[in-house]
Design a protein around this motif. Structure first.
Motif, short mmCIF file in Angstrom:
data_model
loop_
_atom_site.label_atom_id
_atom_site.label_comp_id
_atom_site.label_asym_id
_atom_site.label_seq_id
_atom_site.Cartn_x
_atom_site.Cartn_y
_atom_site.Cartn_z
N PHE A 127 0.80 -1.22 0.07
CA PHE A 127 -0.31 -0.03 -0.19
C PHE A 127 0.85 1.30 -0.09
CE2 PHE A 127 0.54 -0.59 4.24
CZ PHE A 127 0.65 0.55 5.01
N ASP A 128 0.51 2.29 -0.64
CA ASP A 128 1.51 3.66 -0.45
C ASP A 128 0.76 4.68 0.60
OD1 ASP A 128 2.12 3.22 -3.02
OD2 ASP A 128 -0.30 4.08 -3.69
N LEU A 129 1.82 4.73 1.17
CA LEU A 129 2.01 5.63 2.87
C LEU A 129 1.89 7.11 2.11
CD1 LEU A 129 1.66 6.41 6.00
CD2 LEU A 129 4.67 5.85 5.33
N ALA A 130 1.77 8.44 1.89
CA ALA A 130 1.78 9.53 1.94
C ALA A 130 1.62 10.50 2.68
CB ALA A 130 0.68 9.95 0.40
N GLY A 131 2.75 11.97 2.98
CA GLY A 131 1.95 12.77 3.93
C GLY A 131 2.40 14.06 3.23
N VAL A 132 1.78 14.94 3.91
CA VAL A 132 1.44 16.52 3.40
C VAL A 132 1.63 17.31 4.10
CG1 VAL A 132 -0.19 16.34 1.28
CG2 VAL A 132 -0.58 16.41 3.07
N THR A 133 2.52 18.78 3.46
CA THR A 133 2.76 19.32 4.96
C THR A 133 1.65 20.27 5.86
OG1 THR A 133 3.38 21.41 2.94
CG2 THR A 133 5.15 19.89 4.54
N ASP A 134 1.86 20.53 6.70
CA ASP A 134 0.69 22.11 7.36
C ASP A 134 0.49 22.33 6.09
OD1 ASP A 134 -1.31 21.41 9.65
OD2 ASP A 134 -0.49 23.37 9.98
N VAL A 135 -1.50 22.76 6.84
CA VAL A 135 -2.04 24.58 5.63
C VAL A 135 -0.90 25.71 6.06
CG1 VAL A 135 -4.18 23.18 5.51
CG2 VAL A 135 -3.92 24.10 7.32
N ARG A 180 1.73 27.26 3.89
CA ARG A 180 1.76 27.96 2.98
C ARG A 180 2.12 29.25 3.21
NH1 ARG A 180 -4.06 26.44 2.81
NH2 ARG A 180 -4.01 24.67 1.13
N ALA A 181 2.23 29.84 4.33
CA ALA A 181 3.02 30.99 5.00
C ALA A 181 4.19 30.95 4.56
CB ALA A 181 1.94 31.67 6.20
N HIS A 182 4.85 30.14 4.65
CA HIS A 182 5.93 29.97 4.78
C HIS A 182 6.70 28.96 3.71
CE1 HIS A 182 6.13 30.40 9.21
NE2 HIS A 182 4.77 29.82 9.36
N GLY A 183 5.86 29.03 2.54
CA GLY A 183 7.12 28.08 1.51
C GLY A 183 6.40 26.48 1.64
N ASP A 184 5.64 26.67 1.71
CA ASP A 184 5.92 25.18 2.49
C ASP A 184 4.41 24.85 2.35
OD1 ASP A 184 7.36 22.62 2.59
OD2 ASP A 184 7.40 22.34 4.71
N GLY A 185 3.51 24.74 1.69
CA GLY A 185 1.92 24.31 1.63
C GLY A 185 2.42 22.98 1.51
N PRO A 186 0.98 22.03 1.76
CA PRO A 186 0.77 21.10 0.93
C PRO A 186 0.54 21.22 0.10
CG PRO A 186 -1.28 21.79 2.49
CD PRO A 186 -0.14 23.38 2.55
N ASP A 187 1.06 19.83 -0.94
CA ASP A 187 1.04 19.49 -2.57
C ASP A 187 0.27 18.70 -2.41
OD1 ASP A 187 1.36 18.89 -4.93
OD2 ASP A 187 3.37 20.24 -4.90
N TYR A 188 -1.03 18.24 -2.42
CA TYR A 188 -1.79 16.61 -2.67
C TYR A 188 -1.29 15.87 -3.95
CZ TYR A 188 -4.16 18.86 1.40
OH TYR A 188 -4.00 19.14 1.96
N ALA A 189 -1.29 17.03 -5.18
CA ALA A 189 -1.22 16.97 -6.57
C ALA A 189 0.38 15.31 -6.40
CB ALA A 189 -0.90 17.09 -7.68
N ARG A 190 1.16 16.83 -5.84
CA ARG A 190 2.37 16.43 -5.92
C ARG A 190 2.76 14.53 -4.66
NH1 ARG A 190 7.92 18.78 -2.95
NH2 ARG A 190 9.82 17.58 -3.19
N ALA A 191 2.18 14.93 -3.90
CA ALA A 191 2.08 13.00 -3.22
C ALA A 191 1.79 12.54 -3.78
CB ALA A 191 1.84 13.79 -1.17
#
Length: 407
Positions: free
Chosen positions: A286-294, A297-308
């Protein structure tokens, strides 16, 4: 700064109300009232100082944080209880007015009204002694109730987290992966009140479960690596079949996300930063994925669901680590089967449970939202007051099940 000012205004109003009911109403003008006023003013300044210096990581900051944050919970519940007691207060004062019968106007003390005189009409002012007795009785009742609630909540917050076992059925899961166990922990909140011993306890409890994978879904720290690196160090001792993984929470961005991601990688906890990997066992996966917290976004590190999540084999399930339950709205659009989250603390202190729905789609537990299952843990630590009421800390073992497996 806006939060600090807003907090100061709200706490100022709460302390004024406490002073009014606990000091002014229960004392006569004089030394006792002055002392009580000084105590309430000191308590207010202590709360504000705790908020201001707790993140300094110094001995002074820690010394102020403990009493300041405990009193923060005390002030909240005392104001809440006194508010509830306004109803019996009004009833008691009304009853007292009805029973106050004044002597005849102009008659000497002890004189009896003349036969046939009209009875007094209207409610009379409450006798000062009786009013004082009512105020003191209710203040004592409020204080006892508050001490009981805060005392109980402190034992809950500082005690061992509850170990929950939650079975989750995934329609696409290969039967060879049935029984796969993921330890989910969130909101550990290492900081001025929770240090290395807290981390050691969590690691010990997770290792005792002998899980296949550890998922730390954000809000690990409230401070920098320099301040809390030693407190986080026991994470290197986590043991599982396929390793330990981490996604950022909002507090990581308040504490320096980049240094913490590097430090966790050094400790053997693998950050998933808008990425995924394949977990395999006995020829199934199975796949395990992780996205950054919303907040990222204010720190240039927002969640990118498509990439993940895009470009994967959709015939196998995907488990997503995302700090906030609200992230399921976007995750569901990408076909996520199960999301693991935290952030809410389960409300931490009732009645804040009731306010979570204003921001999040769920408070805690397992729910299906937009076709995606979401498990939200209460978290293993706390933020602010070391108090939990109605939301004990937890570590959850999520057991994946095949849809045709026996129940």
């Amino acid at each position: 700064m806006f939060f600090f000012v807003l907090f100061a205004v709200v706490m100022g109003a709460a302390h004024y109300y406490i002073w009014k009911r606990v000091v002014r109403d229960t004392t006569r003008a004089g030394r006792a009232r002055r002392v009580g006023t000084g105590v309430v003013l000191f308590a207010y300044l202590l709360v504000m100082a705790a908020l201001a210096v707790s993140r300094l990581g110094s001995t002074l900051g820690n010394a102020v944080a403990w009493p300041g944050f405990i009193w923060l919970a005390g002030a909240f519940y005392l104001a809440l209880v006194l508010g509830v007691l306004e109803v019996p207060r009004a009833l008691l004062l009304r009853s007292a007015r009805r029973h106050e019968v004044p002597a005849a106007v102009g008659a000497p003390d002890g004189a009896v009204e003349a036969p046939g005189a009209a009875p007094p009409t209207g409610e009379q002012p409450v006798d000062p002694g009786r009013r004082l007795f009512i105020a003191r009785s209710l203040a004592v009742a409020g204080g006892v109730a508050t001490a009981g609630v805060v005392g109980y909540g402190t034992t809950q917050a500082l005690g061992d987290p509850v170990v929950k076992r939650v079975p989750v059925t995934l329609g696409k899961l290969d039967q060879r992966l049935a029984g796969y166990r993921i330890a989910v922990v969130s909101d550990i909140h290492l900081g001025p009140l929770l240090g290395r011993a807290h981390t050691e306890r969590i690691v010990r409890m997770i290792n005792a479960q002998e899980v296949d994978l550890v998922a730390i879904v954000g809000d690990l720290v409230d401070g920098t690596v320099a301040e809390l690196g030693e407190a986080a160090a026991p994470l290197r001792d986590l043991v599982s079949t396929h390793g330990s993984f981490f996604v950022t929470g909002n507090h990581e961005y308040f504490s320096g996300a980049e240094p913490w991601l590097a430090e966790l990688e050094r400790l053997g906890v693998n950050p998933l930063r808008n990425e995924r990997l394949t977990i395999e066992r006995a020829g199934a996966s199975f796949d395990l994925a992780g996205v950054t917290d919303v907040t990222g976004r204010a720190h240039g590190d927002g969640p990118d669901y498509a990439r993940a999540l895009d470009g994967r084999d959709t015939s196998t399930p995907v488990v997503l680590m995302a700090h906030q339950p609200v992230q399921v709205r976007e995750a569901a659009k990408h076909g996520v089967d199960l999301q693991l989250s935290g952030h809410t603390h389960g409300g931490q202190m009732f009645p804040f449970h009731l306010a979570i729905g204003l921001q999040q789609p769920m408070r805690s537990g397992l729910e299906t939202i937009d076709g995606t299952q979401v498990y939200t843990t209460n978290g293993a630590g706390f933020w602010g007051p070391p108090v939990r009421v109605g939301a004990p800390p937890d570590i959850t073992v999520v057991e994946l099940r095949h849809k045709f497996a026996g129940r």
